[in-house]
Design a protein around this motif. Sequence first.
Motif, PDB file in Angstrom:
ATOM      1  N   GLY A   1      47.290  18.638  98.571  1.00 14.11           N
ATOM      2  CA  GLY A   1      48.592  17.993  98.465  1.00 14.11           C
ATOM      3  C   GLY A   1      48.601  16.923  97.398  1.00 14.11           C
ATOM      4  N   TRP A   2      47.493  16.166  97.293  1.00 16.19           N
ATOM      5  CA  TRP A   2      47.400  15.118  96.275  1.00 16.19           C
ATOM      6  C   TRP A   2      47.448  15.730  94.882  1.00 16.19           C
ATOM      7  CZ3 TRP A   2      43.621  14.338  92.520  1.00 16.19           C
ATOM      8  CH2 TRP A   2      43.640  13.106  91.872  1.00 16.19           C
ATOM      9  N   ALA A   3      46.739  16.834  94.680  1.00 18.54           N
ATOM     10  CA  ALA A   3      46.670  17.447  93.352  1.00 18.54           C
ATOM     11  C   ALA A   3      48.021  17.992  92.907  1.00 18.54           C
ATOM     12  CB  ALA A   3      45.631  18.561  93.338  1.00 18.54           C
ATOM     13  N   GLU A   4      48.897  18.318  93.844  1.00 16.03           N
ATOM     14  CA  GLU A   4      50.212  18.844  93.493  1.00 16.03           C
ATOM     15  C   GLU A   4      51.198  17.736  93.129  1.00 16.03           C
ATOM     16  OE1 GLU A   4      51.113  21.956  93.178  1.00 16.03           O
ATOM     17  OE2 GLU A   4      49.152  22.742  93.764  1.00 16.03           O
ATOM     18  N   GLY A   5      50.838  16.492  93.390  1.00 12.41           N
ATOM     19  CA  GLY A   5      51.756  15.385  93.153  1.00 12.41           C
ATOM     20  C   GLY A   5      51.877  15.002  91.694  1.00 12.41           C
ATOM     21  N   GLU A   6      52.818  14.120  91.412  1.00 13.51           N
ATOM     22  CA  GLU A   6      52.991  13.591  90.063  1.00 13.51           C
ATOM     23  C   GLU A   6      51.853  12.633  89.732  1.00 13.51           C
ATOM     24  OE1 GLU A   6      55.302  14.006  87.527  1.00 13.51           O
ATOM     25  OE2 GLU A   6      55.867  15.796  88.666  1.00 13.51           O
ATOM     26  N   PRO A   7      51.554  12.448  88.436  1.00  9.73           N
ATOM     27  CA  PRO A   7      50.454  11.543  88.060  1.00  9.73           C
ATOM     28  C   PRO A   7      50.604  10.139  88.642  1.00  9.73           C
ATOM     29  CG  PRO A   7      51.212  12.798  86.163  1.00  9.73           C
ATOM     30  CD  PRO A   7      52.157  13.109  87.276  1.00  9.73           C
TER      31      PRO A   7
ATOM     32  N   VAL B   1      48.058  19.058  75.087  1.00  9.99           N
ATOM     33  CA  VAL B   1      49.108  18.585  75.985  1.00  9.99           C
ATOM     34  C   VAL B   1      49.210  17.079  75.827  1.00  9.99           C
ATOM     35  CG1 VAL B   1      49.900  18.401  78.361  1.00  9.99           C
ATOM     36  CG2 VAL B   1      48.674  20.448  77.612  1.00  9.99           C
ATOM     37  N   ALA B   2      50.329  16.599  75.369  1.00 10.42           N
ATOM     38  CA  ALA B   2      50.546  15.160  75.239  1.00 10.42           C
ATOM     39  C   ALA B   2      50.984  14.604  76.595  1.00 10.42           C
ATOM     40  CB  ALA B   2      51.606  14.884  74.186  1.00 10.42           C
ATOM     41  N   GLY B   3      50.336  13.502  77.018  1.00  7.60           N
ATOM     42  CA  GLY B   3      50.641  12.938  78.324  1.00  7.60           C
ATOM     43  C   GLY B   3      49.802  13.600  79.399  1.00  7.60           C
ATOM     44  N   THR B   4      50.322  13.568  80.614  1.00  2.00           N
ATOM     45  CA  THR B   4      49.591  14.134  81.749  1.00  2.00           C
ATOM     46  C   THR B   4      50.129  15.517  82.064  1.00  2.00           C
ATOM     47  OG1 THR B   4      49.301  11.921  82.651  1.00  2.00           O
ATOM     48  CG2 THR B   4      48.914  13.762  84.146  1.00  2.00           C
ATOM     49  N   PRO B   5      49.292  16.535  82.000  1.00  2.00           N
ATOM     50  CA  PRO B   5      49.773  17.888  82.303  1.00  2.00           C
ATOM     51  C   PRO B   5      50.068  18.059  83.785  1.00  2.00           C
ATOM     52  CG  PRO B   5      47.398  17.909  81.945  1.00  2.00           C
ATOM     53  CD  PRO B   5      47.877  16.523  81.627  1.00  2.00           C
ATOM     54  N   SER B   6      51.049  18.869  84.097  1.00  2.00           N
ATOM     55  CA  SER B   6      51.374  19.153  85.494  1.00  2.00           C
ATOM     56  C   SER B   6      50.284  20.025  86.106  1.00  2.00           C
ATOM     57  CB  SER B   6      52.723  19.847  85.591  1.00  2.00           C
ATOM     58  OG  SER B   6      52.659  21.119  84.961  1.00  2.00           O
ATOM     59  N   THR B   7      50.247  20.051  87.426  1.00  2.00           N
ATOM     60  CA  THR B   7      49.227  20.851  88.100  1.00  2.00           C
ATOM     61  C   THR B   7      49.331  22.330  87.754  1.00  2.00           C
ATOM     62  OG1 THR B   7      49.114  19.244  89.904  1.00  2.00           O
ATOM     63  CG2 THR B   7      48.291  21.462  90.356  1.00  2.00           C
TER      64      THR B   7
ATOM     65  N   PRO C   1      54.579   8.199  82.737  1.00  2.00           N
ATOM     66  CA  PRO C   1      55.673   9.184  82.639  1.00  2.00           C
ATOM     67  C   PRO C   1      55.417  10.354  83.581  1.00  2.00           C
ATOM     68  CG  PRO C   1      54.177   9.412  80.794  1.00  2.00           C
ATOM     69  CD  PRO C   1      53.721   8.197  81.553  1.00  2.00           C
ATOM     70  N   ALA C   2      56.449  11.112  83.833  1.00  2.00           N
ATOM     71  CA  ALA C   2      56.286  12.303  84.658  1.00  2.00           C
ATOM     72  C   ALA C   2      55.384  13.303  83.938  1.00  2.00           C
ATOM     73  CB  ALA C   2      57.651  12.934  84.937  1.00  2.00           C
ATOM     74  N   SER C   3      54.762  14.161  84.693  1.00  3.33           N
ATOM     75  CA  SER C   3      53.864  15.152  84.100  1.00  3.33           C
ATOM     76  C   SER C   3      54.656  16.118  83.230  1.00  3.33           C
ATOM     77  CB  SER C   3      53.121  15.907  85.205  1.00  3.33           C
ATOM     78  OG  SER C   3      54.045  16.570  86.057  1.00  3.33           O
ATOM     79  N   THR C   4      53.960  16.651  82.257  1.00  2.00           N
ATOM     80  CA  THR C   4      54.588  17.606  81.353  1.00  2.00           C
ATOM     81  C   THR C   4      54.122  19.012  81.682  1.00  2.00           C
ATOM     82  OG1 THR C   4      54.832  18.240  79.027  1.00  2.00           O
ATOM     83  CG2 THR C   4      52.741  17.285  79.658  1.00  2.00           C
ATOM     84  N   GLY C   5      55.021  19.952  81.511  1.00  2.00           N
ATOM     85  CA  GLY C   5      54.687  21.338  81.826  1.00  2.00           C
ATOM     86  C   GLY C   5      54.587  22.201  80.589  1.00  2.00           C
ATOM     87  N   SER C   6      54.469  21.591  79.400  1.00  2.00           N
ATOM     88  CA  SER C   6      54.397  22.364  78.156  1.00  2.00           C
ATOM     89  C   SER C   6      53.192  21.944  77.343  1.00  2.00           C
ATOM     90  CB  SER C   6      55.677  22.167  77.339  1.00  2.00           C
ATOM     91  OG  SER C   6      55.853  20.790  77.033  1.00  2.00           O
ATOM     92  N   ALA C   7      52.754  22.884  76.471  1.00  2.00           N
ATOM     93  CA  ALA C   7      51.585  22.637  75.617  1.00  2.00           C
ATOM     94  C   ALA C   7      51.904  23.111  74.208  1.00  2.00           C
ATOM     95  CB  ALA C   7      50.370  23.371  76.174  1.00  2.00           C
ATOM     96  N   ARG C   8      51.204  22.549  73.254  1.00  2.00           N
ATOM     97  CA  ARG C   8      51.356  22.945  71.857  1.00  2.00           C
ATOM     98  C   ARG C   8      50.118  23.757  71.466  1.00  2.00           C
ATOM     99  NH1 ARG C   8      54.659  21.046  67.963  1.00  2.00           N
ATOM    100  NH2 ARG C   8      55.323  19.365  69.350  1.00  2.00           N
ATOM    101  N   PHE C   9      50.340  25.026  71.127  1.00  2.00           N
ATOM    102  CA  PHE C   9      49.237  25.923  70.799  1.00  2.00           C
ATOM    103  C   PHE C   9      49.031  25.944  69.289  1.00  2.00           C
ATOM    104  CE2 PHE C   9      50.917  27.380  74.835  1.00  2.00           C
ATOM    105  CZ  PHE C   9      49.760  27.539  75.583  1.00  2.00           C
ATOM    106  N   GLY C  10      47.771  25.843  68.865  1.00  2.00           N
ATOM    107  CA  GLY C  10      47.454  25.831  67.446  1.00  2.00           C
ATOM    108  C   GLY C  10      46.770  27.098  67.001  1.00  2.00           C
TER     109      GLY C  10
ATOM    110  N   VAL D   1      37.689  14.905  87.546  1.00  2.00           N
ATOM    111  CA  VAL D   1      36.499  14.729  88.382  1.00  2.00           C
ATOM    112  C   VAL D   1      36.693  15.393  89.738  1.00  2.00           C
ATOM    113  CG1 VAL D   1      35.118  13.016  89.629  1.00  2.00           C
ATOM    114  CG2 VAL D   1      35.722  12.618  87.241  1.00  2.00           C
ATOM    115  N   LEU D   2      37.831  15.165  90.343  1.00  2.00           N
ATOM    116  CA  LEU D   2      38.074  15.741  91.664  1.00  2.00           C
ATOM    117  C   LEU D   2      38.256  17.249  91.584  1.00  2.00           C
ATOM    118  CD1 LEU D   2      40.370  13.059  93.317  1.00  2.00           C
ATOM    119  CD2 LEU D   2      37.899  13.224  93.250  1.00  2.00           C
ATOM    120  N   ALA D   3      38.844  17.732  90.484  1.00  2.00           N
ATOM    121  CA  ALA D   3      38.951  19.182  90.315  1.00  2.00           C
ATOM    122  C   ALA D   3      37.572  19.806  90.196  1.00  2.00           C
ATOM    123  CB  ALA D   3      39.792  19.500  89.079  1.00  2.00           C
ATOM    124  N   ALA D   4      36.656  19.123  89.504  1.00  2.00           N
ATOM    125  CA  ALA D   4      35.285  19.627  89.399  1.00  2.00           C
ATOM    126  C   ALA D   4      34.603  19.634  90.758  1.00  2.00           C
ATOM    127  CB  ALA D   4      34.498  18.782  88.400  1.00  2.00           C
TER     128      ALA D   4
END
Length: 816
Positions: free
Chosen positions: A364-370, A516-522, A500-509, A300-303
């Motif tokens: 700064g908030w958007a760069e933080g951990e979830p 992206v399982a969990g919360t994706p990193s910024t 959990p900490a944000s994840t920086g990886s994705a599974r491409f199909g 929402v905030l990114a939009a």
Amino acid sequence: MFPIGKTSGSTLVAWLRGADAAQVVRVLASRPDAAVEPEPRSVGELADRLQRPASVALAIPRLTLPELQVAEGAAALAPATRDVLANLLDATDGERAHQLEAVLRELADRALVWPGGDGRLHVAAPLRQVWAAPLGLDAPLARLLADTTSTDLGRMLAAVGITSTGTKQKRLAALIDHHGDPDRVTALVAKAPAAARKLLEQRARQAPERSARILYGLPRPDPGPGERWALERGLLIRDGRWYGPARMPSEVALALRGTGWHAPFTPVPPAVRTRPVTGSAVDREAAAAAMAFAAHASSVLAACAAAPPARLKSGGVGARELSRLGKAAKCDDTVVRIALESAAAAGLLARDGDRVAATEAYDGWAEGEPADRLAVLLRAWWTLPLTPGGSRDEEGKALPALAGAPPRGGCVQARHGLLASAARLPAGEGATDPADLGALIAWQRPLVDQLAQDASPFATLVRESELLGVLALGALSPLGAALDADGPDAVAAACRRLLPASTGSARFGSDLTAVVAGTPSTPLVTLLDSVADREATGTASVWRFSPDSVRRALDAGHTADTLTADLAAVAVATAAATTTEPLPQPLAYLIRDTARGHGRVRVVSAACVIHGAEPALLAELAAHRGLAPLGLRQLAPTVLISRTPPDETLAALRSAGYAPVAEEQDGSVRIERTRRHRATNPLPTPRRPAGTRRKAVRVAGARTASDLAAVAARLLAAPQEAPEPDPDDGRPYASDTEEIIAGYARNLSFTDVRQLAHAVNEKQSITVEYTATSGNTTVRTLSRLELDAPYLHAWCHLRDAERVFTLSRIHGVMPS
């Protein structure tokens, strides 16, 4: 504000002096507004602050239903003995008697009702003004007859059969003694004429009418025979100065209500159906809800950052923009509203002209951990002076978000009541239906308002708490417990434990999706948003690639090689991937095919010129019927001109299936990056209702138990009343500001002078009771104080403007 009673003030001082240090600590903990800076120097000053009407007003909304009922009974009888109060509440023995004792201890800890040395219960003077007619009773006989002459008192005594001699005080005492005996009153009324008896019995069970304040001397209605009989015997009293109905003394009303009548006393909370739940299950459910909300709020905030929502002319974000944000973030209206209101309160959103845009703090908030992002929003939600999920008014009309309108009172206290209600459930159990907690909230905070849109009590609040993970499976989650602890560190720690900490990886199909399982990193969100369209968010987020989304990334300056490399760097290894092709083949082909056609057609600004290296392609564009509105004209085999501006021409060509790029004036390709909007003007904030205590809560949270114990020890060791400064006697003021204010603010006690001087010196906000030249008295919160005796320059939050206040017209001071 109402004047402070000297009698109750002196008894409070005596009680505090006789209490032990633990009791004083409990008072300070429950009424932190009385101990804020400057710290009280004596028990007398502390009692003065505790007796302030504004201080009592802060304490009242935090009372439970039985505490409020006992306080009302004590106010109706004050001063009365504990036995009389117990009889009134039908709590003379058994479990109800023990529960009454517990409630009285809690009221004493709040310095609202306390035992005196005379064996009676004393009530804070402002507490009596909370109810116009406590328990539906009028004032006692002594107050109603205060202005009655000795002759009239003699006639009343004679009418009830008592021979009266002596002074007015003795006659008044004799009449009070007679009417204070229920048996004698009921016996007297039993002999009354039928009309008088019917009138008295009816009036005894009705709340007193408010007298119209019309000056004495105007014609008054002639009382009927029944009322005249009661007036002659003092069973009804008519004020000789004002026009209005005759008033029934509280002693008479209680006697006529009979021994079987008791004031309500509900010490047992309503039952809530429960079911067994384990701590691990609650943690899992809370974590899932919190993760989903954190992801949705980030979207929402990114939009808002990408395309700031427009504000209505009347203020706030309307239904159309809320719907747009909800579709962009794939969440419902309630989540959007909570995210917007919490973000605005946290300073992440602000007004930017006729729009609401992200602020620099958002970056700064958007760069933080979830977990850190969620903690910021949770703390902001906890102190919001409104219920953000409230989307409809009393008439069912849609309400905008971020409107800044005065909220319904007690929203903060409703949240406190919800958490207190959930905490009362037995350990290892949760509410079978969370809606059942609504009735428990009403018992915990009976003065809290409810939303008109709620089909069941506090349904919106319960729903918000579930969405945020504060409640899970009908039980209080670790996030809720951390909020109730009122410590920012506790909330952040609970968020880090559950999320959990944000994840920086994705599974491409191979179906052109990225999961992206969990919360994706910024950085991961930024990459995937640039090259794909988000389809879902929550515990797992899904992006889909398309020719348009890849073309968008190429327009932003990426190349096929950099896109492939960036996506491969975040790809999770799959069975379909090979060492030579880390991405699924369909995705790699899509990127290469889109890049192959990207830039074959170029648009340059000349209003505008289209050119390319392939004459056949340019001829195709010129002959395309769908592009006819552009007004294309071929000037050379590789050059076209358009009557349409470059941006519109680009959009039309892309809509027709081509992939043009824009050129700068020097011939280089224009990189299309999304412009960030960052606002600086704060959004209008709702005025805080009485009882929210936002600043007081922060101050209390900053004081540890040892701090409060040290304050209590200093107060008990200090003289009962600290001597006021008197330069003639060699007792100086603590500062020049104190001396100047004391010289001009003649309506303030020295306690008030100290607080006002401290606010001026420390540049803090303060709340004052001010009487204007028109005679109207208002309560105002002031900040940015500048002393220019005999005036005080300040920013007035009531008027939202700079104002000048005359010190001599300030009649009371309270912490903001």
